[in-house]
Design an enzyme around this catalytic site. Structure first.
Site, mmCIF file in Angstrom:
data_model
loop_
_atom_site.group_PDB
_atom_site.id
_atom_site.type_symbol
_atom_site.label_atom_id
_atom_site.label_comp_id
_atom_site.label_asym_id
_atom_site.label_seq_id
_atom_site.Cartn_x
_atom_site.Cartn_y
_atom_site.Cartn_z
ATOM 1 C CG PHE A 140 31.294 17.818 26.088
ATOM 2 C CD1 PHE A 140 32.450 18.423 26.322
ATOM 3 C CD2 PHE A 140 30.663 17.906 25.057
ATOM 4 C CE1 PHE A 140 33.405 18.143 25.792
ATOM 5 C CE2 PHE A 140 32.299 18.168 23.665
ATOM 6 C CZ PHE A 140 33.469 18.036 24.722
ATOM 7 C CB SER A 179 27.805 11.848 27.630
ATOM 8 O OG SER A 179 26.942 12.894 27.179
ATOM 9 C CG PHE A 180 33.257 9.184 30.110
ATOM 10 C CD1 PHE A 180 33.374 7.576 29.555
ATOM 11 C CD2 PHE A 180 33.490 8.912 31.031
ATOM 12 C CE1 PHE A 180 34.582 7.441 29.238
ATOM 13 C CE2 PHE A 180 34.710 7.975 31.917
ATOM 14 C CZ PHE A 180 35.037 7.090 30.531
ATOM 15 C CD GLU A 181 32.838 13.218 32.987
ATOM 16 O OE1 GLU A 181 31.971 13.499 32.609
ATOM 17 O OE2 GLU A 181 33.969 12.507 33.037
ATOM 18 C CG HIS A 234 37.281 11.981 23.042
ATOM 19 N ND1 HIS A 234 38.125 11.949 23.494
ATOM 20 C CD2 HIS A 234 36.304 13.325 23.427
ATOM 21 C CE1 HIS A 234 37.785 11.870 25.170
ATOM 22 N NE2 HIS A 234 36.200 12.679 24.819
ATOM 23 N NE ARG A 281 18.204 13.084 15.755
ATOM 24 C CZ ARG A 281 18.242 13.627 14.084
ATOM 25 N NH1 ARG A 281 18.642 14.693 13.620
ATOM 26 N NH2 ARG A 281 18.138 12.792 13.151
HETATM 27 N N1 INI Z 1 31.067 14.756 25.987
HETATM 28 C C1 INI Z 1 30.239 15.200 25.851
HETATM 29 O O1 INI Z 1 29.223 15.035 26.593
HETATM 30 N N2 INI Z 1 29.867 15.011 23.953
HETATM 31 C C2 INI Z 1 30.822 15.288 23.615
HETATM 32 O O2 INI Z 1 30.225 15.640 22.764
HETATM 33 C C3 INI Z 1 31.779 14.997 23.665
HETATM 34 N N3 INI Z 1 33.207 15.141 22.718
HETATM 35 O O3 INI Z 1 32.968 15.080 21.805
HETATM 36 O O4 INI Z 1 34.674 15.245 23.537
HETATM 37 C C4 INI Z 1 32.628 14.704 25.151
HETATM 38 N N4 INI Z 1 33.294 14.854 26.286
HETATM 39 C C5 INI Z 1 33.622 14.784 27.669
HETATM 40 C C6 INI Z 1 33.644 13.691 28.024
HETATM 41 O O5 INI Z 1 32.073 12.529 28.383
HETATM 42 C C7 INI Z 1 34.792 13.276 29.385
HETATM 43 O O6 INI Z 1 32.872 14.667 30.366
HETATM 44 C C8 INI Z 1 35.418 14.409 29.423
HETATM 45 O O7 INI Z 1 36.071 12.958 28.337
HETATM 46 C C9 INI Z 1 35.990 14.010 31.007
HETATM 47 O O8 INI Z 1 35.465 12.751 31.781
#
Ligand code: INI
Length: 155
Positions: free
Chosen positions: A23, A57-59, A89, A128
């Site tokens: 992402f 980043s969530f994973e 989000h 950054r």
């Molecule tokens: N994931 C990121 O790494 N950065 C972001 O800015 C972001 N936004 O804003 O949505 C983001 N979302 C995806 C998230 O990390 C998961 O991959 C997704 O929700 C599936 O679980």
């Protein structure tokens, strides 16, 4: 005399895993470039660095914890870019990523480094990721080098 313990920044024989979010890849790939550059310029061998890509980043914490617990790495570095949008989000992903990375380190006993940008704007992220505010991927490897050596010394 006071005894002081400091980690060195020696990359030789250090084995790192780098977890990179797809992402916002236009930012995260720049962070990865900075990380690779920093690792090799501190004596790290490319064969000792494993890159693992995740959707976002969530994973990251889930995969980072698995890697940290594998025993194959001296440190795990997490790279990502969470950029605020028009919904909540951002807050949810940023909060879980930060808590999860900390938890991965605490539960594994292996340093897990938080190299995930959390910015209000795309411009702040670009700054950054190898432009006027440095490269947080580079900085994340510096932290990993120091922490990995510190863990060796502390045992
Ligand atoms: N994931 C990121 O790494 N950065 C972001 O800015 C972001 N936004 O804003 O949505 C983001 N979302 C995806 C998230 O990390 C998961 O991959 C997704 O929700 C599936 O679980």
């Amino acid at each position: 005399m006071v005894k002081e313990i400091n980690g060195t920044l020696e990359g030789k024989d250090k084995r790192f895993a780098v977890v990179v979010s797809r992402f916002n890849s236009f930012i995260t790939e720049r962070l990865l470039e900075g990380a690779l550059d920093c690792f090799t310029r501190h004596g790290g061998g490319e064969e000792n660095l494993t890159v693992v890509r995740v959707p976002g980043s969530f994973e990251t914490p889930f995969v980072a914890a698995k890697l940290a617990k594998s025993g194959a790495y001296d440190a795990v570095v997490c790279l990502g870019a969470i950029i605020r949008g028009s919904t909540s989000h951002y807050d949810l992903v940023a909060s879980e990523a930060a808590k999860g990375v900390a938890q991965a380190a605490l539960s594994s006993g292996v340093p897990v480094i938080f190299g995930i940008l959390t910015t209000e704007t795309i411009e702040q992220a670009v700054e950054r990721a190898g432009t006027k505010a440095g490269n947080r991927g580079w900085d994340a490897i510096i932290s990993a080098l120091e922490m990995a050596d510190l863990m060796k010394q502390i045992g």
